[in-house]
Write an enzyme that holds these catalytic residues in place. Structure first.
Site, mmCIF file in Angstrom:
data_model
loop_
_atom_site.group_PDB
_atom_site.id
_atom_site.type_symbol
_atom_site.label_atom_id
_atom_site.label_comp_id
_atom_site.label_asym_id
_atom_site.label_seq_id
_atom_site.Cartn_x
_atom_site.Cartn_y
_atom_site.Cartn_z
ATOM 1 N N VAL A 145 0.801 -1.002 0.164
ATOM 2 C CA VAL A 145 -0.637 0.580 0.386
ATOM 3 C C VAL A 145 0.746 1.399 0.162
ATOM 4 O O VAL A 145 0.197 1.744 -0.313
ATOM 5 C CB VAL A 145 -1.036 -0.206 1.331
ATOM 6 C CG1 VAL A 145 -0.582 -0.297 2.389
ATOM 7 C CG2 VAL A 145 -2.293 1.155 0.973
ATOM 8 N N GLY B 175 -7.727 7.925 7.455
ATOM 9 C CA GLY B 175 -8.430 7.136 5.904
ATOM 10 C C GLY B 175 -8.414 6.207 6.619
ATOM 11 O O GLY B 175 -9.175 5.490 7.393
ATOM 12 N N ARG B 176 -8.907 4.948 5.682
ATOM 13 C CA ARG B 176 -9.839 3.907 5.854
ATOM 14 C C ARG B 176 -9.755 2.684 7.357
ATOM 15 O O ARG B 176 -9.594 2.693 7.299
ATOM 16 C CB ARG B 176 -9.877 2.715 4.188
ATOM 17 C CG ARG B 176 -10.734 3.587 3.393
ATOM 18 C CD ARG B 176 -10.213 2.525 2.116
ATOM 19 N NE ARG B 176 -11.304 3.284 0.829
ATOM 20 C CZ ARG B 176 -11.771 2.371 0.444
ATOM 21 N NH1 ARG B 176 -12.391 1.611 0.700
ATOM 22 N NH2 ARG B 176 -12.971 3.398 -0.533
ATOM 23 N N PRO C 37 -9.819 19.203 6.949
ATOM 24 C CA PRO C 37 -10.626 17.977 7.914
ATOM 25 C C PRO C 37 -10.894 16.623 6.545
ATOM 26 O O PRO C 37 -11.222 17.066 5.144
ATOM 27 C CB PRO C 37 -11.815 18.759 7.828
ATOM 28 C CG PRO C 37 -10.938 20.395 8.137
ATOM 29 C CD PRO C 37 -9.761 20.523 6.778
ATOM 30 N N ARG C 38 -11.409 15.454 6.963
ATOM 31 C CA ARG C 38 -11.884 14.683 5.893
ATOM 32 C C ARG C 38 -13.810 14.364 6.402
ATOM 33 O O ARG C 38 -13.960 13.330 7.630
ATOM 34 C CB ARG C 38 -11.132 13.312 6.230
ATOM 35 C CG ARG C 38 -9.978 13.377 6.047
ATOM 36 C CD ARG C 38 -9.320 13.612 5.193
ATOM 37 N NE ARG C 38 -9.736 11.852 3.909
ATOM 38 C CZ ARG C 38 -8.794 11.557 3.773
ATOM 39 N NH1 ARG C 38 -8.233 11.368 4.597
ATOM 40 N NH2 ARG C 38 -9.509 10.764 2.911
ATOM 41 N N ARG D 73 5.023 4.085 8.473
ATOM 42 C CA ARG D 73 5.625 4.081 8.053
ATOM 43 C C ARG D 73 7.150 4.566 8.986
ATOM 44 O O ARG D 73 6.517 4.880 9.853
ATOM 45 C CB ARG D 73 6.159 4.995 6.810
ATOM 46 C CG ARG D 73 6.021 4.081 5.690
ATOM 47 C CD ARG D 73 6.076 3.161 5.201
ATOM 48 N NE ARG D 73 5.353 2.224 3.928
ATOM 49 C CZ ARG D 73 5.058 0.902 3.552
ATOM 50 N NH1 ARG D 73 4.517 0.184 5.326
ATOM 51 N NH2 ARG D 73 4.608 0.705 2.622
ATOM 52 N N ASP E 54 5.381 -0.548 14.953
ATOM 53 C CA ASP E 54 4.668 -2.537 13.682
ATOM 54 C C ASP E 54 6.035 -1.746 12.172
ATOM 55 O O ASP E 54 6.446 -2.601 11.963
ATOM 56 C CB ASP E 54 3.765 -2.451 12.868
ATOM 57 C CG ASP E 54 3.834 -4.108 11.483
ATOM 58 O OD1 ASP E 54 4.240 -4.565 12.984
ATOM 59 O OD2 ASP E 54 3.828 -4.560 11.081
ATOM 60 N N GLU F 83 14.516 -1.487 8.849
ATOM 61 C CA GLU F 83 14.078 -2.792 8.899
ATOM 62 C C GLU F 83 14.883 -3.771 8.149
ATOM 63 O O GLU F 83 15.232 -3.397 6.511
ATOM 64 C CB GLU F 83 12.629 -2.541 8.167
ATOM 65 C CG GLU F 83 12.181 -1.494 8.874
ATOM 66 C CD GLU F 83 10.650 -1.636 8.551
ATOM 67 O OE1 GLU F 83 10.136 -2.513 7.548
ATOM 68 O OE2 GLU F 83 9.573 -0.830 9.108
ATOM 69 N N HIS G 38 7.189 -5.571 11.354
ATOM 70 C CA HIS G 38 6.261 -5.686 10.487
ATOM 71 C C HIS G 38 5.434 -6.611 9.452
ATOM 72 O O HIS G 38 5.762 -6.770 8.613
ATOM 73 C CB HIS G 38 7.153 -4.691 8.902
ATOM 74 C CG HIS G 38 6.877 -3.715 8.438
ATOM 75 N ND1 HIS G 38 7.504 -3.105 7.413
ATOM 76 C CD2 HIS G 38 5.051 -3.706 7.682
ATOM 77 C CE1 HIS G 38 6.164 -2.609 6.282
ATOM 78 N NE2 HIS G 38 5.399 -2.432 6.792
ATOM 79 N N ILE G 39 4.601 -6.401 10.450
ATOM 80 C CA ILE G 39 3.951 -8.248 10.085
ATOM 81 C C ILE G 39 2.200 -7.721 9.854
ATOM 82 O O ILE G 39 1.351 -8.360 9.983
ATOM 83 C CB ILE G 39 3.870 -9.116 11.249
ATOM 84 C CG1 ILE G 39 3.351 -8.215 12.580
ATOM 85 C CG2 ILE G 39 5.231 -10.101 10.948
ATOM 86 C CD1 ILE G 39 2.894 -9.565 13.447
ATOM 87 N N SER H 179 -0.026 -6.463 7.794
ATOM 88 C CA SER H 179 -0.847 -7.364 6.890
ATOM 89 C C SER H 179 -0.535 -8.320 6.490
ATOM 90 O O SER H 179 -1.059 -9.588 5.716
ATOM 91 C CB SER H 179 -0.172 -6.373 5.638
ATOM 92 O OG SER H 179 1.540 -6.181 4.960
#
Length: 367
Positions: A122, A201-202, A226-227, A284, A308, A313, A332-333, A335
């Site tokens: 992503v 975001g989502r 603003p969102r 990130r 994470d 890394e 970094h797990i 996903s």
């Protein structure tokens, strides 16, 4: 209204499920490819795959009849840079993961045939967008299909950090578990807390949806602007960056890494946070100044951190952050579920095939 929010959440969930189905489904090539037509195709597009991606994606490439591909057949070790520069020569498309630096050197090595780049991630901070834009290369990526997985892991990391689970298991295993004590291994609870989201975001919305049943008092967020549509789904209030730091009992970072967000979480942020606050980053590593975070954790400026993602890394095992009891670091797990990783590889494969056919990708970066 609450009805509007629930409807928006339902629509968003249905769209995500549809995307997950599309991502995993093999593409139907117009008119179908009979074996005769395949034989008559003088040259199939050449593709290099930089990692042994999960099986759903490889199956889609293999059965497409559209490409011939070669891959670096390992999931444990990234393709060495020297080998990568050799293998990309003359390819029409590249399917990569976030360990590969896609820069001018690599694009020069690939040459003018390279027209499509598909990353199974992503994030896209490993890609020089300026360079790919200059060369007219289309870029596909894999957002949204990992929303649920990342949100679940973020909640798990937040609870692990705030309730000191790693410390607790260590004490149980090493003989530290003695008589019952009134304040031993006490942590911080979500009930009646304020949860702050940096970058809504989502994924930020999905995290809040999962935390709401814990009786969180208030959700706040900050972003470039603003969102309102996303915020209404979780009844979140837009605040300034400073207010986010001051008010949050739990601060979770969900923003992309850009020049503007690089090391945005630094001593300026940590110094304004409560000394009972928990800081969580599953976005990130580059958005955090790790020296400033170490200082904030070791001096008790903030209560704890769960990460994470780090820089670099993997994080060297002798890094100072590993010496702290109040810092939980994962490799970094976010996903890393079988469902999500297969959906990501399938989406990356379909993006690549569509790009090669000059059609709109399912998920394409607008350069």
């Amino acid at each position: 209204t609450q009805t509007h929010s629930l409807l928006a959440m339902w629509c968003s969930r249905m769209a995500l499920r549809q995307l997950q189905r599309i991502a995993v489904a093999p593409l139907n090539i117009a008119g179908g490819l009979t074996s005769n037509v395949q034989r008559e195709m003088s040259t199939l597009s050449r593709v290099y795959v930089t990692r042994q991606i999960p099986p759903d994606g490889l199956k889609i490439l293999r059965e497409s009849g559209q490409v011939q591909f070669e891959l670096w057949d390992s999931d444990d070790v990234p393709v060495p840079r020297k080998e990568l520069l050799q293998k990309v020569k003359g390819v029409d498309a590249l399917l990569c993961v976030l360990t590969e630096k896609i820069d001018a050197e690599l694009l020069d090595a690939a040459g003018p045939n390279l027209k499509v780049l598909s990353t199974m991630s992503v994030g896209f901070d490993h890609i020089s967008l300026e360079e790919v834009k200059k060369r007219g290369i289309r870029v596909g990526y894999t957002p949204d299909v990992l929303t649920d997985s990342v949100a679940e892991l973020t909640v798990a990391l937040l609870l692990t950090t705030s309730r000191r689970l790693i410390e607790a298991t260590h004490e149980a295993k090493t003989g530290g578990w003695g008589t019952w004590r009134t304040l031993w291994l006490c942590g911080y609870e979500l009930a009646n807390s304020t949860v702050g989201i940096l970058g809504l975001g989502r994924i930020g919305v999905a995290i809040a949806e999962r935390l709401a049943p814990f009786k969180v008092k208030k959700f706040i967020y900050t972003d470039i602007a603003p969102r309102p549509e996303l915020a209404s789904a979780i009844n979140a209030e837009y605040v300034s960056f400073d207010e986010l730091a001051k008010q949050s009992d739990f601060l979770t970072v969900c923003c992309a890494l850009t020049p503007e967000t690089k090391e945005i979480c630094n001593k300026n942020l940590f110094s304004k946070m409560k000394n009972t606050s928990i800081f969580i980053n599953t976005s990130r590593g580059g958005v955090v100044n790790q020296e400033d975070l170490y200082e904030a954790l070791s001096t008790g400026q903030i209560a704890g951190a769960g990460l994470d993602v780090t820089v670099p890394e993997p994080l060297p095992t002798n890094h100072p952050l590993f010496t702290l009891k109040n810092c939980v670091i994962l490799p970094h797990i976010a996903s890393a579920s079988y469902t999500t990783r297969n959906a990501m590889s399938a989406l990356a494969a379909n993006n690549l095939l569509l790009g090669l056919r000059g059609e709109p990708m399912i998920k394409e970066l607008k350069l």
